[in-house]
Design an enzyme around this catalytic site. Structure first.
Site, PDB file in Angstrom:
ATOM      1  CG  ASP A  58      28.370   3.681  15.150  1.00 12.06           C
ATOM      2  OD1 ASP A  58      29.593   3.690  14.897  1.00 12.06           O
ATOM      3  OD2 ASP A  58      27.749   2.653  15.465  1.00 12.06           O
ATOM      4  CE  LYS A  60      30.937   0.420  14.142  1.00 15.13           C
ATOM      5  NZ  LYS A  60      29.591   0.920  13.729  1.00 15.13           N
ATOM      6  CG  ASP A  63      40.927   8.572   6.223  1.00 12.62           C
ATOM      7  OD1 ASP A  63      42.135   8.583   5.884  1.00 12.62           O
ATOM      8  OD2 ASP A  63      39.994   8.509   5.409  1.00 12.62           O
TER       9      ASP A  63
HETATM   10  O1  NUP Z   1      30.874  -3.726  17.370  1.00 13.64           O
HETATM   11  C1  NUP Z   1      29.900  -3.066  17.065  1.00 13.64           C
HETATM   12  N1  NUP Z   1      28.724  -3.704  16.829  1.00 13.64           N
HETATM   13  C2  NUP Z   1      27.580  -3.020  16.510  1.00 13.64           C
HETATM   14  O2  NUP Z   1      26.537  -3.663  16.322  1.00 13.64           O
HETATM   15  C3  NUP Z   1      29.942  -1.670  16.976  1.00 13.64           C
HETATM   16  C4  NUP Z   1      28.795  -0.960  16.660  1.00 13.64           C
HETATM   17  N2  NUP Z   1      28.831   0.367  16.630  1.00 13.64           N
HETATM   18  N3  NUP Z   1      27.623  -1.639  16.399  1.00 13.64           N
HETATM   19  C5  NUP Z   1      26.408  -0.867  16.057  1.00 13.64           C
HETATM   20  O3  NUP Z   1      25.444  -1.059  17.091  1.00 13.64           O
HETATM   21  C6  NUP Z   1      25.709  -1.283  14.766  1.00 13.64           C
HETATM   22  O4  NUP Z   1      26.222  -0.593  13.659  1.00 13.64           O
HETATM   23  C7  NUP Z   1      24.279  -0.898  15.051  1.00 13.64           C
HETATM   24  O5  NUP Z   1      24.103   0.498  14.847  1.00 13.64           O
HETATM   25  C8  NUP Z   1      24.135  -1.149  16.562  1.00 13.64           C
HETATM   26  C9  NUP Z   1      23.543  -2.498  16.908  1.00 13.64           C
HETATM   27  O6  NUP Z   1      22.274  -2.604  16.355  1.00 13.64           O
HETATM   28  P1  NUP Z   1      21.345  -3.912  16.499  1.00 13.64           P
HETATM   29  O7  NUP Z   1      22.198  -5.086  16.212  1.00 13.64           O
HETATM   30  O8  NUP Z   1      20.813  -3.887  17.896  1.00 13.64           O
HETATM   31  O9  NUP Z   1      20.283  -3.675  15.468  1.00 13.64           O
END
Ligand code: NUP
Length: 219
Positions: A58, A60, A63
């Site tokens: 992940d 994200k 660029d």
């Molecule tokens: O919109 C997003 N929200 C989010 O929380 C996109 C993400 N990729 N995440 C990721 O999901 C965040 O970085 C983390 O790795 C995971 C959620 O984790 P938690 O809130 O259950 O600890």
């Protein structure tokens, strides 16, 4: 419906311990900057060896196409999938898809997952107004998955309607307060519920993973 563990711990030992403890209940493991910047990208290999699960990075990625391409090459050398932002536009996402095609094969295709609307509060400021267009772009590009929020079930539903059969990867249940029951009414068999802190910060991560797996498997 499948369970994706977000393994955002900062130490290699803790990551490997939790990955191994929870592996019977987790379908796929997602790691990101917290773990990779703390330990190095080789951690992907170690998690895969310990668990035999696919690993999603992940990052994200957001660029220009030339830089996205380099990031995707380094990542997909190890990981099964990479998460990128869509707001940078089509060419940047396509640069990653090109690498995924090149690095994958029939038995082990590499996947590109694109973020639409994020789950946190301030996602409504800049991302939400363009999220439907991002979802349309994801559909047009046939990405392998889209990220959409469990914290806003009504938006999750709208985004799912736009992307159709593209799998949804949905964070927000657990620490972010998303309502799992509502999410379960929206998501289907090919979709993923992401849980991070709800599992790895629990005093018994294995029991917590088992609990989430049971809840999502009822549907
Ligand atoms: O919109 C997003 N929200 C989010 O929380 C996109 C993400 N990729 N995440 C990721 O999901 C965040 O970085 C983390 O790795 C995971 C959620 O984790 P938690 O809130 O259950 O600890």
């Amino acid at each position: 419906m499948k369970l994706m563990l977000a393994l955002d711990v900062m130490s290699k030992n803790e990551a490997l311990k939790i990955a191994e403890e929870t592996k019977d209940f987790v379908d796929i493991i997602k790691i990101g900057y917290p773990l990779v910047l703390s330990t190095g990208i080789e951690i992907v290999k170690e998690i895969k060896n310990k668990t035999n699960k696919e690993v999603v990075c992940d990052f994200k990625v957001a660029d220009i196409p030339a830089t996205n391409e380099k990031i995707a090459k380094t990542t997909l050398k190890y990981a099964d999938a990479i998460i990128c932002q869509g707001f940078v536009g089509k060419d940047s996402v396509m640069a990653i898809q090109k690498v995924a095609e090149e690095y994958g094969n029939k038995g082990a295709p590499k996947k590109v997952i694109m973020v639409t609307e994020m789950s946190h509060l301030s996602a409504v400021e800049f991302l939400q107004p363009v999220a439907d267009d991002l979802a349309k772009m994801a559909k047009e590009l046939s990405v392998d998955g889209v990220v959409a929020p469990s914290t806003r079930p009504e938006r999750l539903k709208e985004i799912k309607e736009i992307v159709g059969d593209i799998p949804i990867i949905s964070p927000g249940v657990g620490a972010q307060g998303g309502d799992l029951d509502k999410v379960l009414e929206i998501l289907g068999d090919n979709d993923y519920v992401i849980v991070g802190r709800g599992i790895y910060e629990h005093n018994n991560p294995k029991e917590s993973a088992k609990h989430y797996k049971k809840l999502i498997s009822k549907n």
